[in-house]
Every structure is written in structure tokens, then in C-alpha cells.
Design an enzyme around this catalytic site. Structure first.
Site, short mmCIF file in Angstrom:
data_model
loop_
_atom_site.label_atom_id
_atom_site.label_comp_id
_atom_site.label_asym_id
_atom_site.label_seq_id
_atom_site.Cartn_x
_atom_site.Cartn_y
_atom_site.Cartn_z
N ASP A 127 0.84 -1.20 0.00
CA ASP A 127 0.00 0.00 0.00
C ASP A 127 0.87 1.25 0.00
OD1 ASP A 127 -2.34 1.43 0.03
OD2 ASP A 127 -3.07 0.68 1.94
N HIS A 169 -7.53 -1.30 9.14
CA HIS A 169 -6.57 -0.73 8.18
C HIS A 169 -6.94 0.74 7.98
CE1 HIS A 169 -4.32 -1.09 4.17
NE2 HIS A 169 -5.08 -0.02 3.94
N CYS A 226 -4.23 4.40 -2.05
CA CYS A 226 -4.67 3.64 -3.21
C CYS A 226 -4.81 4.56 -4.42
CB CYS A 226 -6.02 2.99 -2.90
SG CYS A 226 -6.71 2.13 -4.31
N ASN A 255 -1.11 5.67 4.84
CA ASN A 255 -1.61 4.80 5.92
C ASN A 255 -1.17 5.35 7.27
OD1 ASN A 255 -1.09 3.07 3.41
ND2 ASN A 255 -2.29 1.70 4.67
P1 HMG Z 1 -9.40 -6.05 -16.15
O1 HMG Z 1 -8.74 -5.03 -16.98
O2 HMG Z 1 -10.90 -6.09 -16.12
O3 HMG Z 1 -8.81 -7.51 -16.45
O4 HMG Z 1 -8.86 -5.78 -14.69
P2 HMG Z 1 -9.43 -8.75 -17.26
O5 HMG Z 1 -9.84 -9.79 -16.28
O6 HMG Z 1 -10.44 -8.26 -18.27
O7 HMG Z 1 -8.14 -9.27 -18.07
C1 HMG Z 1 -7.49 -8.44 -19.03
C2 HMG Z 1 -6.03 -8.83 -19.17
O8 HMG Z 1 -5.38 -8.64 -17.88
C3 HMG Z 1 -5.82 -10.30 -19.54
O9 HMG Z 1 -4.63 -10.36 -20.33
C4 HMG Z 1 -5.53 -10.94 -18.22
O10 HMG Z 1 -4.76 -12.12 -18.32
C5 HMG Z 1 -4.75 -9.85 -17.48
P3 HMG Z 1 -4.69 -10.47 -21.93
O11 HMG Z 1 -5.51 -11.70 -22.20
O12 HMG Z 1 -5.37 -9.20 -22.39
O13 HMG Z 1 -3.25 -10.56 -22.31
N1 HMG Z 1 -4.88 -9.98 -16.05
C6 HMG Z 1 -3.86 -10.02 -15.18
N2 HMG Z 1 -2.53 -9.91 -15.36
C7 HMG Z 1 -1.75 -10.01 -14.25
N3 HMG Z 1 -2.24 -10.21 -12.98
C8 HMG Z 1 -3.57 -10.31 -12.78
C9 HMG Z 1 -4.42 -10.22 -13.91
N4 HMG Z 1 -5.76 -10.30 -14.04
C10 HMG Z 1 -6.03 -10.15 -15.34
N5 HMG Z 1 -4.02 -10.54 -11.55
C11 HMG Z 1 -8.32 -6.48 -12.49
C12 HMG Z 1 -9.39 -6.45 -13.58
C13 HMG Z 1 -8.97 -6.92 -11.19
C14 HMG Z 1 -7.23 -7.47 -12.91
C15 HMG Z 1 -7.73 -5.06 -12.36
O14 HMG Z 1 -8.77 -4.18 -12.07
C16 HMG Z 1 -6.68 -4.93 -11.27
O15 HMG Z 1 -5.60 -5.48 -11.39
N6 HMG Z 1 -6.97 -4.14 -10.20
C17 HMG Z 1 -6.06 -3.96 -9.10
C18 HMG Z 1 -6.21 -2.60 -8.54
C19 HMG Z 1 -5.36 -2.44 -7.30
O16 HMG Z 1 -4.38 -3.12 -7.08
N7 HMG Z 1 -5.76 -1.46 -6.45
C20 HMG Z 1 -5.05 -1.14 -5.27
C21 HMG Z 1 -5.25 -2.13 -4.16
S1 HMG Z 1 -6.77 -1.93 -3.26
C22 HMG Z 1 -6.37 -0.79 -2.01
O17 HMG Z 1 -5.34 -0.16 -2.06
C23 HMG Z 1 -7.27 -0.68 -0.82
C24 HMG Z 1 -6.67 -1.39 0.41
O18 HMG Z 1 -5.42 -0.82 0.77
C25 HMG Z 1 -7.63 -1.29 1.60
C26 HMG Z 1 -8.10 0.15 1.88
O19 HMG Z 1 -7.27 1.04 2.09
O20 HMG Z 1 -9.33 0.31 1.89
C27 HMG Z 1 -6.46 -2.89 0.13
MG MG Z 2 -5.12 0.99 1.96
#
Ligand code: HMG
Ligand code: MG
Length: 316
Positions: A17, A224, A257, A270
């Protein structure tokens, strides 16, 4: 005979994070150095990275390479966790563990939100869709002996929708718990909570988890916090009073985020692990952290971020 004070579990999320919102790339070797420094300070759990789509979070696109660097250097008694949004993310974790020849990553964290808009912006899916995505992730993780944490984001407010009702948070937490996960992590993503508002969400959710799943062990619920208005320490005190014994922090208070940032405001950092540890001590509870070594980890974290910002500034 005097009883020992209860121990509080502290997870440092700085490598994940803390760094995910940094525009300048932090070299993989430096990330590994940060993880090691945090673990050397006695923090028993470190969220090391995310196996998410690199196009969405370029900073953590080196998750596999980082795991390879960490393999062979995992201190005894320390747990590593990583964020996974879907089965593809879990595959990345399992492959890293396979290459390491050990359970390098002990825990995977799926992440849902209590806000529909944030859910779409963060994971390109509705709340219901993301929970369905997690079903095979939880089953696969459990098959390989990995623990599963389930985050609920925006538990007090959403950067796009505004205030979120506590019952909405409790409903998402319960649906995650229905999947059979080990732990719920309540995220005040934009640091909107006060002791009063955060306390209401927490007690509503603790009660709902108890009623639905008899989750009476408060260390299954983690808190968190992001420290936008300097009220995170107050929220920690309220959570401790409500019996919570597991918290996330980030050395030097790094973090935020990218999908919680708005044009007017970058997502806040954080709560720092240093402040968290002080609150735990003030409450007379135990922890495993050596504050001097944590200070060294915090100095390293600050140096890495300022180096990456300088490099980014000179590149653009
Ligand atoms: P999408 O664009 O809808 O993906 O993203 P998809 O499922 O349509 O797939 C498209 C392409 O992405 C495909 O490849 C997949 O294989 C690839 P292609 O066939 O085109 O070559 N793909 C991946 N590649 C690597 N790793 C993966 C993956 N999944 C699909 N895991 C998705 C949907 C969920 C993947 C995207 O939205 C994403 O990665 N989001 C992550 C966002 C993120 O990390 N946000 C920050 C964390 S949350 C946060 O900070 C809050 C927290 O701290 C708590 C708080 O504070 O409240 C936790
Ligand atoms: Mg967070």
C-alpha cells in the site's frame, strides 16, 4: 499469578500500500531491502506486493521478481502476504512459491469494497462480481494451505460516493466471510473516520460477523487506517476498546490507493506503524516490534520514496 497482557498482531503494508501509488518506480532490489528491514524490526507480518494487472498498478508489476529476490531470505516466524484480485493473481503467488520451493507467501488478500463506484474503479467489477471472482481464489488458496484475508474498502466513506452506511460494510464483510476466509480487514481507504464513525462501523461489523459466523475472536478482524486528518490513532484506540487485536500500519506512514485519488486530492497515507505501536503500548498491550529498528526501516522507506520521486521528476 499475573497474566501476560494480550499481544496485538501488526502487519506492515508499506511495500504494497505504501508504494503502489508512487509514480517513480522503486527498484525491485530496494523493495526487497525494505521488506527485510521491516521484518528485522520484529514486524511479524508484511504485505509484500500485489499480483494485480501491471497496467493498473505499474509500481508493483515486479511482484514475481520481488518474490524471487525474497526467496531464501525469509526470517523465521515472519509471514508474507500479497494482494490477489482474481485467479490469475493467485496463479502468480503459487508460481512464486513453487520457484522458491517453500511457502514464501503464506497469505493472499482478496479485496472488495463497500462502495459500488470504488469497486468498479479499483477492480473493474461490481461488488457482487468481485465476490464471485474470489470464490475460486479462496478454494485454490486453501487447497495450497494459504490463509486468506478479505479486505473491505471504503468502510467509512468513498472518494466518489461520500459516506457509506455501516450496514453496507457489515453486509460485504459477511459475504466475504461466507466464502470461508480466515480474516476480514476493514479499510478506511481515504481516512474519513473519527473515533465515533469508525467505532460504529466496527461494532456493527463485529456483531454481524458474530451473528452470521460466530466470529468471536477479534484478531480475525483487522483494522486498516489511512491517516488523512490525524484521527487514525483515535480510531485505533476505539478499535482496541472494542477488542480488536490486529492492525495494519505502514512504516513512515507511506501509502494510498491510486484509485482512491481524485483530481483534487492524492489518496492519503496509511497510519504509520510507529504511531500504531505507540498506541498499542499506551493500551498496555504487547507487540513484537523494536522501535529503533523500525525507525531505521522508516528512514529507508522515506529515502526510497524520495529517490524515486527525484528520478521521476528528472525523467519528466
Ligand atoms: P481487467 O482489466 O478487467 O482484467 O482488470 P481482465 O480480467 O479483463 O483481463 C485483461 C487482461 O489482464 C488479460 O490479459 C488478463 O490475463 C490480465 P490479456 O488476455 O489481455 O493478455 N490480467 C492479469 N494480469 C496479471 N495479474 C492479474 C491479472 N488479471 C487479469 N491478476 C483487475 C481487472 C482486477 C485485474 C484489475 O482491475 C486490477 O488489477 N486491479 C487492481 C487494482 C489495485 O491493485 N488497487 C489497489 C489495491 S486496493 C487498495 O489499495 C485498498 C486497500 O489498501 C484497503 C483500503 O485502504 O481500503 C487494500
Ligand atoms: Mg489501503
Amino acid at each position: 499469578m499475573a497474566t501476560m497482557p494480550e499481544r496485538v498482531r501488526i502487519t506492515d503494508v508499506a511495500p504494497r500500500d505504501g508504494l503502489q501509488n508512487e509514480p517513480g518506480f522503486v527498484p525491485t532490489a530496494s523493495k526487497a531491502e525494505l521488506v527485510r528491514a521491516i521484518a528485522a524490526a520484529g514486524v511479524r507480518e508484511v504485505e509484500v506486493t500485489s499480483f494485480v494487472r501491471p497496467e493498473w498498478v505499474p509500481q508493483l508489476g515486479d511482484a514475481a521478481a520481488l518474490c524471487d529476490l525474497l526467496a531464501g531470505h525469509k526470517p523465521e516466524g515472519v509471514r508474507f502476504s500479497a494482494l490477489v484480485p482474481n485467479e490469475k493473481g493467485l496463479e502468480g503467488v503459487l508460481a512464486a512459491n513453487e520457484r522458491a520451493g517453500m511457502k514464501l507467501i503464506d497469505k493472499v488478500s482478496v479485496f472488495a469494497a463497500a462502495s459500488e463506484t470504488f469497486s468498479r474503479k479499483n477492480t473493474n467489477g461490481s461488488i457482487a462480481e468481485t465476490i464471485e471472482r474470489f470464490r475460486p481464489v479462496v478454494a485454490g488458496a486453501q487447497k495450497h494451505g494459504l490463509a486468506v484475508r478479505g479486505y473491505v474498502s471504503c468502510v467509512v466513506a468513498c472518494p466518489f460516493e461520500g459516506p457509506i452506511e455501516p450496514f453496507a460494510v457489515a453486509a460485504v464483510a459477511t459475504r466475504l466471510a461466507d466464502l470461508g476466509i480466515d480474516e476480514i480487514d476493514l479499510g478506511d481507504t481515504i481516512g474519513a473516520g473519527t473515533g465515533a464513525t469508525f467505532g460504529r462501523v466496527l461494532s456493527t461489523t463485529l456483531q454481524a460477523l458474530d451473528e452470521a459466523h460466530e466470529w468471536t475472536d477479534a484478531s480475525r478482524v483487522t483494522v486498516h487506517l489511512h491517516d488523512t486528518h490525524g484521527l487514525a490513532a483515535e480510531c485505533v484506540r476505539v478499535a482496541l476498546e472494542l477488542g480488536v487485536r490486529s492492525f495494519d500500519g505502514s512504516v513512515a506512514g507511506l501509502g494510498g490507493c491510486p484509485f482512491a485519488s481524485t483530481p483534487e486530492r492524492r489518496a492519503p497515507g496509511n497510519i504509520s506503524t510507529e504511531v500504531l505501536v505507540r498506541e498499542v503500548e499506551r493500551a498496555g498491550l504487547r507487540h513484537d516490534v523494536d522501535l529503533e529498528a523500525l525507525g531505521a526501516a522508516a528512514a529507508l522507506a522515506q529515502r526510497l520514496v524520495s529517490d524515486s520521486r527525484l528520478a521521476e521528476g528528472s525523467a519528466s
